[in-house]
Design a protein around this motif. Structure first.
Motif, mmCIF file in Angstrom:
data_model
loop_
_atom_site.group_PDB
_atom_site.id
_atom_site.type_symbol
_atom_site.label_atom_id
_atom_site.label_comp_id
_atom_site.label_asym_id
_atom_site.label_seq_id
_atom_site.Cartn_x
_atom_site.Cartn_y
_atom_site.Cartn_z
ATOM 1 N N ASP A 1 61.706 31.788 4.593
ATOM 2 C CA ASP A 1 61.292 33.178 4.789
ATOM 3 C C ASP A 1 62.268 33.965 5.650
ATOM 4 O O ASP A 1 62.036 35.148 5.927
ATOM 5 C CB ASP A 1 59.904 33.224 5.441
ATOM 6 N N GLY A 2 63.340 33.323 6.103
ATOM 7 C CA GLY A 2 64.355 34.028 6.868
ATOM 8 C C GLY A 2 64.149 34.031 8.362
ATOM 9 O O GLY A 2 64.804 34.795 9.081
ATOM 10 N N PHE A 3 63.255 33.173 8.855
ATOM 11 C CA PHE A 3 63.037 33.076 10.298
ATOM 12 C C PHE A 3 63.859 31.928 10.874
ATOM 13 O O PHE A 3 64.141 30.943 10.182
ATOM 14 C CB PHE A 3 61.554 32.831 10.613
ATOM 15 N N GLY A 4 64.221 32.060 12.152
ATOM 16 C CA GLY A 4 64.859 30.942 12.834
ATOM 17 C C GLY A 4 63.940 29.729 12.816
ATOM 18 O O GLY A 4 62.714 29.872 12.842
ATOM 19 N N ILE A 5 64.526 28.529 12.785
ATOM 20 C CA ILE A 5 63.742 27.298 12.698
ATOM 21 C C ILE A 5 62.691 27.214 13.799
ATOM 22 O O ILE A 5 61.519 26.917 13.545
ATOM 23 C CB ILE A 5 64.677 26.067 12.756
ATOM 24 N N GLN A 6 63.090 27.459 15.027
ATOM 25 C CA GLN A 6 62.147 27.316 16.139
ATOM 26 C C GLN A 6 61.012 28.322 16.045
ATOM 27 O O GLN A 6 59.852 27.987 16.301
ATOM 28 C CB GLN A 6 62.882 27.475 17.480
ATOM 29 N N LEU A 7 61.325 29.540 15.666
ATOM 30 C CA LEU A 7 60.293 30.567 15.513
ATOM 31 C C LEU A 7 59.365 30.227 14.354
ATOM 32 O O LEU A 7 58.133 30.257 14.496
ATOM 33 C CB LEU A 7 60.935 31.931 15.283
ATOM 34 N N GLY A 8 59.931 29.908 13.204
ATOM 35 C CA GLY A 8 59.120 29.671 12.016
ATOM 36 C C GLY A 8 58.256 28.435 12.118
ATOM 37 O O GLY A 8 57.067 28.463 11.783
ATOM 38 N N VAL A 9 58.843 27.326 12.597
ATOM 39 C CA VAL A 9 58.122 26.057 12.628
ATOM 40 C C VAL A 9 57.190 25.965 13.829
ATOM 41 O O VAL A 9 56.024 25.572 13.698
ATOM 42 C CB VAL A 9 59.114 24.871 12.626
ATOM 43 N N ASN A 10 57.673 26.305 15.012
ATOM 44 C CA ASN A 10 56.890 26.081 16.231
ATOM 45 C C ASN A 10 55.887 27.178 16.552
ATOM 46 O O ASN A 10 54.913 26.920 17.263
ATOM 47 C CB ASN A 10 57.823 25.902 17.437
ATOM 48 N N LEU B 1 62.868 40.025 19.025
ATOM 49 C CA LEU B 1 62.283 39.042 18.118
ATOM 50 C C LEU B 1 61.976 39.657 16.756
ATOM 51 O O LEU B 1 62.259 39.070 15.710
ATOM 52 C CB LEU B 1 61.001 38.478 18.738
ATOM 53 N N GLU B 2 61.429 40.857 16.770
ATOM 54 C CA GLU B 2 61.055 41.503 15.514
ATOM 55 C C GLU B 2 62.285 41.870 14.680
ATOM 56 O O GLU B 2 62.249 41.806 13.451
ATOM 57 C CB GLU B 2 60.210 42.745 15.792
ATOM 58 N N VAL B 3 63.360 42.199 15.343
ATOM 59 C CA VAL B 3 64.585 42.571 14.631
ATOM 60 C C VAL B 3 65.366 41.331 14.177
ATOM 61 O O VAL B 3 65.776 41.215 13.014
ATOM 62 C CB VAL B 3 65.473 43.454 15.527
ATOM 63 N N ASP B 4 65.547 40.378 15.105
ATOM 64 C CA ASP B 4 66.406 39.220 14.836
ATOM 65 C C ASP B 4 65.693 38.100 14.085
ATOM 66 O O ASP B 4 66.334 37.285 13.418
ATOM 67 C CB ASP B 4 66.954 38.667 16.152
ATOM 68 N N LYS B 5 64.378 38.015 14.248
ATOM 69 C CA LYS B 5 63.553 36.985 13.596
ATOM 70 C C LYS B 5 63.958 35.567 14.001
ATOM 71 O O LYS B 5 63.880 34.624 13.211
ATOM 72 C CB LYS B 5 63.588 37.135 12.075
ATOM 73 N N HIS B 6 64.386 35.411 15.232
ATOM 74 C CA HIS B 6 64.650 34.083 15.770
ATOM 75 C C HIS B 6 64.464 34.116 17.285
ATOM 76 O O HIS B 6 64.349 35.181 17.889
ATOM 77 C CB HIS B 6 66.036 33.577 15.394
ATOM 78 N N LEU B 7 64.424 32.922 17.885
ATOM 79 C CA LEU B 7 64.202 32.794 19.328
ATOM 80 C C LEU B 7 65.450 32.311 20.051
ATOM 81 O O LEU B 7 65.394 31.930 21.219
ATOM 82 C CB LEU B 7 63.050 31.819 19.592
ATOM 83 N N GLY B 8 66.572 32.343 19.353
ATOM 84 C CA GLY B 8 67.826 31.886 19.933
ATOM 85 C C GLY B 8 68.601 31.055 18.923
ATOM 86 O O GLY B 8 68.015 30.310 18.145
ATOM 87 N N THR B 9 69.897 31.196 18.912
ATOM 88 C CA THR B 9 70.748 30.436 17.990
ATOM 89 C C THR B 9 71.974 29.939 18.728
ATOM 90 O O THR B 9 72.271 30.377 19.845
ATOM 91 C CB THR B 9 71.204 31.302 16.801
ATOM 92 N N GLY B 10 72.711 29.066 18.107
ATOM 93 C CA GLY B 10 73.954 28.562 18.682
ATOM 94 C C GLY B 10 74.283 27.189 18.159
ATOM 95 O O GLY B 10 73.496 26.561 17.470
ATOM 96 N N LYS B 11 75.464 26.699 18.523
ATOM 97 C CA LYS B 11 75.954 25.415 18.029
ATOM 98 C C LYS B 11 75.727 24.270 19.010
ATOM 99 O O LYS B 11 75.958 23.112 18.665
ATOM 100 C CB LYS B 11 77.452 25.512 17.725
ATOM 101 N N TYR B 12 75.282 24.587 20.217
ATOM 102 C CA TYR B 12 75.216 23.566 21.252
ATOM 103 C C TYR B 12 73.776 23.179 21.576
ATOM 104 O O TYR B 12 72.847 23.959 21.383
ATOM 105 C CB TYR B 12 75.924 24.062 22.513
ATOM 106 N N SER B 13 73.614 21.965 22.102
ATOM 107 C CA SER B 13 72.278 21.449 22.382
ATOM 108 C C SER B 13 71.520 22.333 23.351
ATOM 109 O O SER B 13 70.306 22.534 23.210
ATOM 110 C CB SER B 13 72.379 20.028 22.941
ATOM 111 N N TRP B 14 72.197 22.897 24.349
ATOM 112 C CA TRP B 14 71.493 23.715 25.331
ATOM 113 C C TRP B 14 70.959 24.999 24.686
ATOM 114 O O TRP B 14 69.906 25.505 25.096
ATOM 115 C CB TRP B 14 72.397 24.044 26.516
ATOM 116 N N GLN B 15 71.636 25.508 23.645
ATOM 117 C CA GLN B 15 71.148 26.693 22.953
ATOM 118 C C GLN B 15 69.917 26.369 22.111
ATOM 119 O O GLN B 15 68.975 27.154 22.021
ATOM 120 C CB GLN B 15 72.267 27.279 22.086
ATOM 121 N N PHE B 16 69.923 25.188 21.500
ATOM 122 C CA PHE B 16 68.750 24.724 20.774
ATOM 123 C C PHE B 16 67.575 24.558 21.730
ATOM 124 O O PHE B 16 66.451 24.949 21.428
ATOM 125 C CB PHE B 16 69.073 23.395 20.081
ATOM 126 N N PHE B 17 67.848 23.980 22.910
ATOM 127 C CA PHE B 17 66.781 23.764 23.894
ATOM 128 C C PHE B 17 66.229 25.098 24.397
ATOM 129 O O PHE B 17 65.015 25.234 24.609
ATOM 130 C CB PHE B 17 67.300 22.921 25.060
#
Length: 205
Positions: A19-28, A70-86
């Motif tokens: 649906d185009g949401f970031g994984i953390q936003l969509g799943v959690n 959140l409403e514009v970006d549709k995610h709660l954070g992105t990046g390539k590193y573990s700390w960004q995922f956390f």
């Protein structure tokens, strides 16, 4: 999904849902939010009421929610590193507690209650997607300090089954007891705004 060495690609940090949401936003968050919305009618009409139990984490205290972004970006954070995922994970866990806080207000006077919880740090199969060096670091610590899955399920079961906790609807639990969530997880204005944004993202407003 995996590279030639069998290690997880960065999709699980930067990827999105269908649906185009970031994984953390969509799943959690949004998945829980929408499912609860769809089931509320049945819960309210059921004999003896029902409970909505949301698995959060102590990591919610490190989260931050910017509802407008959140409403514009549709995610709660992105990046390539573990700390960004956390960081995105912490934000999603804050969403869980805020959702429960707001849901309790909306359910007031009904026969349905709701709770959020921290299950403890549990030794699960999540590390199977970590790189080899992360496994070498994490797994010995996990075996020594983390809860096994049975112990890690106890607070969830408590919130699902324990009699007499109905007056604690909307509260946050850990170690099978009610605990104080962080102040930002009890912010009425932020909880209401997150709810409204979640409704629009799910197409139910």
């Amino acid at each position: 999904m995996f590279d030639q060495r069998g290690e997880a690609q960065v999709w699980w940090v930067t990827g999105g849902t269908e649906d185009g949401f970031g994984i953390q936003l969509g799943v959690n968050h949004l998945g829980h939010f929408l499912l609860s919305h769809l089931l509320l009618g049945r819960l309210e009409g059921g004999w003896g009421g029902g409970r909505v139990v949301t698995l959060s984490s102590m990591a919610h205290s490190w989260g931050h929610i910017d509802s407008e972004a959140l409403e514009v970006d549709k995610h709660l954070g992105t990046g390539k590193y573990s700390w960004q995922f956390f960081y995105a994970y912490c934000n999603s866990k804050l969403c869980n507690v805020l959702f429960t806080h707001e849901l309790a207000k909306r359910l007031k006077g009904s026969n349905v209650t709701c709770y959020s919880l921290h299950p403890g740090v549990v030794r699960t199969g999540l590390s199977r997607h970590c790189s080899l060096w992360q496994k070498v670091f994490i797994e010995p610590i996990a075996r020594l300090l983390f809860l096994d899955p049975e112990a890690g399920a106890q607070t969830t079961l408590h919130c699902c089954l324990q009699e007499g906790i109905e007056p604690l609807s909307g509260r946050y639990f850990a170690c099978c007891a009610v605990q104080e969530s962080c102040p930002k997880a009890r912010d009425d204005a932020v909880a209401q705004k997150l709810w409204e944004v979640s409704e629009r993202l799910c197409g139910i407003s």
